[in-house]
Motif scaffolding. Structure first.
Motif, PDB file in Angstrom:
ATOM      1  N   PRO A 194       8.630   4.205   4.406  1.00 17.05           N
ATOM      2  CA  PRO A 194       9.059   5.239   5.298  1.00 17.05           C
ATOM      3  C   PRO A 194       8.792   4.485   6.689  1.00 17.05           C
ATOM      4  O   PRO A 194       7.843   3.682   6.770  1.00 17.05           O
ATOM      5  N   MET A 195       9.602   5.110   7.555  1.00 13.30           N
ATOM      6  CA  MET A 195       9.623   4.340   9.006  1.00 13.30           C
ATOM      7  C   MET A 195       9.353   5.468  10.061  1.00 13.30           C
ATOM      8  O   MET A 195       9.985   6.464   9.949  1.00 13.30           O
ATOM      9  N   LYS A 196       9.128   4.948  11.324  1.00 12.38           N
ATOM     10  CA  LYS A 196       9.325   5.768  12.305  1.00 12.38           C
ATOM     11  C   LYS A 196       9.311   5.011  13.729  1.00 12.38           C
ATOM     12  O   LYS A 196       8.671   3.839  13.580  1.00 12.38           O
TER      13      LYS A 196
ATOM     14  N   CYS B 254       0.770  -1.200  -0.044  1.00 13.70           N
ATOM     15  CA  CYS B 254      -0.005   0.154  -0.029  1.00 13.70           C
ATOM     16  C   CYS B 254       0.886   1.569  -0.076  1.00 13.70           C
ATOM     17  O   CYS B 254       1.307   1.565   1.046  1.00 13.70           O
ATOM     18  N   GLU B 255       1.249   1.687  -1.144  1.00 13.97           N
ATOM     19  CA  GLU B 255       2.364   2.734  -1.328  1.00 13.97           C
ATOM     20  C   GLU B 255       2.181   3.845  -0.541  1.00 13.97           C
ATOM     21  O   GLU B 255       3.264   4.709  -0.263  1.00 13.97           O
ATOM     22  N   THR B 256       1.039   4.198   0.117  1.00  9.94           N
ATOM     23  CA  THR B 256       1.209   5.593   0.917  1.00  9.94           C
ATOM     24  C   THR B 256       1.333   5.400   2.592  1.00  9.94           C
ATOM     25  O   THR B 256       1.150   6.400   2.917  1.00  9.94           O
ATOM     26  N   LEU B 257       1.528   4.280   2.926  1.00  6.88           N
ATOM     27  CA  LEU B 257       1.477   3.858   4.054  1.00  6.88           C
ATOM     28  C   LEU B 257       3.055   3.724   4.503  1.00  6.88           C
ATOM     29  O   LEU B 257       3.838   3.605   3.781  1.00  6.88           O
ATOM     30  N   GLY B 258       3.193   4.068   5.751  1.00  7.94           N
ATOM     31  CA  GLY B 258       4.662   3.584   6.437  1.00  7.94           C
ATOM     32  C   GLY B 258       4.494   2.772   7.493  1.00  7.94           C
ATOM     33  O   GLY B 258       3.412   2.474   8.015  1.00  7.94           O
TER      34      GLY B 258
END
Length: 173
Positions: free
Chosen positions: A127-129, A91-95
């Motif tokens: 993306p990660m956090k 799901c390309e818009t998620l991180g």
């Protein structure tokens, strides 16, 4: 409680912590009501929510189509995390979000688990956090919990070095 404190002018960008991935539609309703009551003084730009061991693809797709500037799905540590990262990356818009601390030692990932998360997010361009536990710059023994705690500089440096030098998981750890 925040609404009366919001100043007029440019809207405040807010990050919202959701209740659970399975309840994200109810969270979205609450967010919409909040933004309506804020009358342009606040907008939820980032949404973060916990997923179970195996996040349902249909729920992630639904969430990815909402349109937040940033949206992170928190996965629990364990054997299913790797599969969860791949599902989120589809799901390309998620991180992806990972917890690095808790009130008990089980909430602290090992260096190897953290290295796996970093490397896989980098490999997937995901993306990660991180959340919780990164309150000190360097790794240290936290006597209040009885375990080693990762330091935010350790994690940042590991991620930068892993990306720049294509490190193996053991090198990242």
């Amino acid at each position: 409680e925040l609404l009366p404190l919001l100043p007029d002018g440019d809207p405040w960008g807010i990050a919202c912590l959701g209740s659970a991935l399975s309840d994200h539609k109810a969270d979205l309703q609450v967010i919409e009501e909040f933004e309506d009551r804020a009358q342009g003084r606040a907008v939820v730009e980032c949404y973060e929510v916990k997923a179970g061991d195996s996040p349902e693809r249909s729920l992630l797709i639904s969430l990815s189509n909402v349109g937040f500037e940033e949206c992170f799905v928190e996965l629990p540590w364990g054997e299913s995390m790797l599969d969860g990262l791949h599902t989120i990356a589809d799901c390309e818009t998620l991180g992806a979000k990972a917890r690095t601390g808790s009130i008990d030692p089980s909430g602290y990932p090992s260096c190897e688990e953290l290295a796996m998360f970093l490397q896989e997010c980098l490999n997937l361009d995901l993306p990660m956090k991180f959340t919780a536990g990164l309150h000190h710059p360097f790794r240290f023994y936290d006597e209040s919990v009885g375990t080693l705690s990762h330091g935010f500089l350790n994690v940042i440096c590991a991620g930068v070095l892993a990306e720049d030098h294509d490190l193996s998981r053991s090198e990242i750890a």
